[in-house]
Write a protein that holds these residues in place. Sequence first.
Motif: not given
Lengths: 434, 311, 179
Positions: A55-56, A278-279, A281-282, C57, C59-61, C63-64
Amino acid sequence: MTAILLTVAALLVALLASGVWVGLGLAGVGIASLEVFRGFMPVDKLLAQTVWNSTTSAELVALPLFILMGELLFRSRLTQLLFDGLAPWVDRIPGRLLHTNVLGCTLFAAISGSSAATTATVGRITASELTQRGYDPRVAAGTLAGAGTLGFLIPPSTIMIIYGVLAQVSILKMFIAGIVPGLLLAAAFMSYIGIHALLNPGQLPPRQRGLRAGDYLRALVQLGPVALLIGFVIGSMLTGMATPTEAGAVGVLGALVVCLLQRCLSWKSLWSALMGAAQITSMIGLIIVGAMFLSVAMGFLSVPRTIADAIASLELAPLALIALLLVFFVVLGTLLEGMSIIVMTLPITLPLIVQAGFDPIWFGVFLVLVVEMAQITPPVGFNLFVINGITGMKIGQIARAVLPFFLIMVAFTLLLAVVPEIVTWLPNHLQGRG
Amino acid sequence: SAHAATQLMIVTPWPDGNFQAETLKTFSSAVEEATDGEVILDVHAGGELGLKGPELLSAVRDGIVQGADMLLTQQVGEAPLLGIESVPYLTRDEEDAVLLRDTAWPYYEDVAARFNQKFLYTVPWPGQGVFTQQPIQTVEDLAGVKLRTVDKNGTEFFDALGASPVQMPWGEVVPALASGAIDGVTTSTPSGVDGNFWEFTDYFNKLDWQLAPDVVSINLDAWNSLTDEQQQIIETLAREMEPQFQQVSKDEDARNAQVLAEHGMQMSSPDAAMSRQLTEAAQPQWQQFREAAGTEADALMTRYLEARDAE
Amino acid sequence: MISRLLRLSDRLAWASAALAALALALLFILMLSEIVARNLLGFSLGFTWEISGYLLGLIIFMASSWSLRNEKHIRITLLRENLPAAGVRWLDLLATLLGVVIATFFSAAFIGFCLQTWHSGTVSSTPQQIPLIYPRLLMALGLIVFTLTLIVRGVVLLVDPAWLDHTPDDDLTPREANS
Ligand code: NA
Ligand code: NA
């Protein structure tokens, strides 16, 4: 190995069918199979490290930026202008405005790196408008789902970036290699639409009457902002102002300027674009995490190596190998998301393909096409989900409408296997540059 | 043999075909043969296991894998002393490099033990130079050159030399070189060949400004599960094969340098005057390393420099 | 009671997603600054790539949870579509419970990861040498909120699934959406 494969398959079917969110489900299969077959290793530590690494990673940074760009443009009138601009020009062509789906997606593909974003953005405008103008909604949905897949094939492309990183080939060359096949595929889609329209005239509304020269000129003017935006993003890459990832930021900047000029940029719309991006992307990120961890777990269980050995031991001729892989990928693609297919299978398939004498760049384009097919095959197909979200049509209905486009893509992929120069000519031709 | 084989999972971040991955496989075959198949080093190459590099020291400590081929400069986030060989221009030539490697090894072994592992052998990457679009004969030639660097040392060193260091992921480097977003890259000859750098740059000055050693390491619990005899066989093999692997690295450098030259690249090395300037520019980093990497690291640097200047 | 729990959970999920949205804005600004600095000012900001990775990283978590609440996360609905209404509720509950188990494993793994990072004081191997505890801790927080959101979802499904029919709108705060 049979025990491992059966366990993994059973877990995968059970978890996904129960309706667990796909990313969590894939990771869950990885966790469970490692706990069962390699219980002595610290699975939690591996999970945390894999989540962190995947993720990074700088390679994925372009993704949220292109998604944000799409969200901003969706809130502008740019897409509206695009379709008003194209309408007069396609009026004489059999199929008429149905071509706006293909043309619109082709143009949007040139600025957006993802198929889902392309389908969603173009679909918002066309789906309701085509139905309003009397086109059969099923045909409209089919063309949209098919043409939306061009988002990955025509550069920039997030799938190509991921492939380039995993296969250690130049992302620039991948981008260049996608141009000719992308345009050819778009042409094939349009030919099909034309032929289908000639054979089924009842599914189209009557033609526009009395178009004049002025209408064509006005239409060209309406296409101006789109052309400028696309030129701006592509130009920033070609002149060395921005790298392909940074082009995502240039795209967002361009979209902001468009919104500003069209006076549709408020703090509220900016915020909702950010929240929306953002959503999404998530959503994609969670699937990437799950797919990455499942693939890592398979690596620890030596699954790829065993399957690779099995396929390699068949000692197939190059074309037979490609045909077998195509079947393999189409089957995988019904269930798995495209990006995870690449991540999971590349360690097996790339060495085989290179050994069979194919260019890694060529294989990248092959994989992009396979991923695009996965986008439109049920039960898991991103484009089907997106169109389901836009139009409310049932997933099965959309899948049936897109079937001809799926078959065109299969035929096109086989054509590329027979004539690989369609892919490799342009990147090799441009190699001496710089 | 009557015994069940002990299978140890060893990971390398480098892809199949890379010389580091290939020498590791050679070592693995040798171990399997010498132990009559009782110890199998199961080598997984190219990130198949999702491990990228900077986490390998802790991955081996935690037993995620039983061993790894790791780039030492990537482990400085966990153990700063392991960065000694990457301190800019600490070694001016091959002789210096050998001396530093030998002096540092006992210190490395201490670090390894602290991280619950044992280092078996080390193989350096070919020395780092600069690929550029314009000739670099003097330090002044570096002024304003947009040069892609990787680590803290490189960034500060080339900044001190007047260049404009740029950081970007490796995946962006070739597009950036092609479009002119950067003017050059600091890396070794094999990477230059992998990236077809002759398409974008005309000059390679092999400054040898930094060493980048790989180390093959094994988890101590896994190691202790082996019999004394097996341990002895593996240690002996590591000692015997290390020079051979180090030669492979040199051959790799020579072979790739030739490929670059065949494609018309101008190859050069720093002259005495430039060498002095490089040493001078590196002083702040030497000092910084002494201060930041711990007392052991400071002692190691002192011992090396005394040995070097005593010659 | 249930409505209050759900509203609290929604507010937490929204706040976490709002952080993700800010992280995305920051990512854009950073990338743009690097382009401007390199092309117009003649130097590279350097740290932009590394920070951008951490922001992704985040953003992904972060916004989840809000994505989950707005049904943006992908799930396969084939079985669900072919079940009678009563079955759907129990299938959804099963899927949510499985999700809770997996997400809890994720959270526990990441908390352990953070503790280890804290103990060894790990910094990144890049020129910035950023203490990795900060980005990792924020990602762990996102995962914990995600797990809590799933748990609340399970409780609501058990008690009265009708509460979930109403998904909060992106543009509104949770309070407005539910009133
Ligand atoms: Na695209
Ligand atoms: Na599919």
